[in-house]
Design a protein around this motif. Sequence first.
Motif, PDB file in Angstrom:
ATOM      1  N   ILE A  25       0.853  -1.185   0.000  1.00 27.63           N
ATOM      2  CA  ILE A  25       0.000   0.000   0.000  1.00 27.63           C
ATOM      3  C   ILE A  25       0.894   1.243   0.000  1.00 27.63           C
ATOM      4  N   THR A  26       0.635   2.127  -0.960  1.00 31.25           N
ATOM      5  CA  THR A  26       1.404   3.370  -1.030  1.00 31.25           C
ATOM      6  C   THR A  26       0.561   4.588  -0.658  1.00 31.25           C
ATOM      7  N   ARG A  37       1.026  -0.796  -4.899  1.00 28.90           N
ATOM      8  CA  ARG A  37       2.146  -0.976  -5.829  1.00 28.90           C
ATOM      9  C   ARG A  37       2.369  -2.477  -5.988  1.00 28.90           C
ATOM     10  N   VAL A  38       2.306  -2.961  -7.222  1.00 23.72           N
ATOM     11  CA  VAL A  38       2.422  -4.389  -7.527  1.00 23.72           C
ATOM     12  C   VAL A  38       3.860  -4.863  -7.333  1.00 23.72           C
ATOM     13  N   ARG A  70       5.825  -2.913  -9.973  1.00 26.76           N
ATOM     14  CA  ARG A  70       5.808  -1.580  -9.353  1.00 26.76           C
ATOM     15  C   ARG A  70       4.741  -0.648  -9.928  1.00 26.76           C
ATOM     16  N   GLU A  71       3.885  -1.175 -10.800  1.00 21.54           N
ATOM     17  CA  GLU A  71       2.753  -0.375 -11.274  1.00 21.54           C
ATOM     18  C   GLU A  71       1.835  -0.124 -10.081  1.00 21.54           C
ATOM     19  N   SER A  89       9.726 -13.164  -6.505  1.00 15.37           N
ATOM     20  CA  SER A  89      10.150 -12.187  -7.505  1.00 15.37           C
ATOM     21  C   SER A  89       9.005 -11.980  -8.487  1.00 15.37           C
ATOM     22  N   TYR A  90       8.900 -10.757  -8.983  1.00 11.47           N
ATOM     23  CA  TYR A  90       7.836 -10.465  -9.937  1.00 11.47           C
ATOM     24  C   TYR A  90       7.943 -11.377 -11.157  1.00 11.47           C
ATOM     25  N   GLU A  91       9.142 -11.503 -11.716  1.00 12.98           N
ATOM     26  CA  GLU A  91       9.324 -12.274 -12.946  1.00 12.98           C
ATOM     27  C   GLU A  91       8.887 -13.727 -12.760  1.00 12.98           C
ATOM     28  N   GLN A  92       9.334 -14.355 -11.667  1.00 15.26           N
ATOM     29  CA  GLN A  92       8.974 -15.756 -11.438  1.00 15.26           C
ATOM     30  C   GLN A  92       7.482 -15.893 -11.158  1.00 15.26           C
ATOM     31  N   SER A  93       6.915 -14.960 -10.418  1.00 17.16           N
ATOM     32  CA  SER A  93       5.484 -15.048 -10.109  1.00 17.16           C
ATOM     33  C   SER A  93       4.642 -14.870 -11.372  1.00 17.16           C
TER      34      SER A  93
END
Length: 129
Positions: A25-26, A37-38, A70-71, A89-93
Amino acid sequence: MAENSCKTGDLVTAFYKTGKYIGEITDDSRAQSYVVRVLAVEKHPMQGDLHNPKEADVLMFHQRRALAFREQTNVPRNMVKPFSGTVPSYEQSLKDSVARAMEELEGKDDAWSKKSLESLRELEKEYSY
């Protein structure tokens, strides 16, 4: 944590349209939503028309990408829950969520599943894991 007790900096899961994300949460100052923020993808969004789910014969069959790393997006407060655990990690997820979505569709013979699988295969090529 109660439904509306999340605060800026908290890690959460957030449902956005048909996808599920882990994020931070930002901004917690809005009455009806949080800004999130993702950080990772838990469930890749469904393909097709949001207003006609699981229908292939629609005016426009949308290719739905996952939100980017981070969007930031507004998520209704009732669609945000506290997250505890390790953030992948974002990429692996993203890779794992696409694989799970494709696995669920493979072998199904209906038109929506076939179109969705085709759309996900195209996205898989476009995503840079």
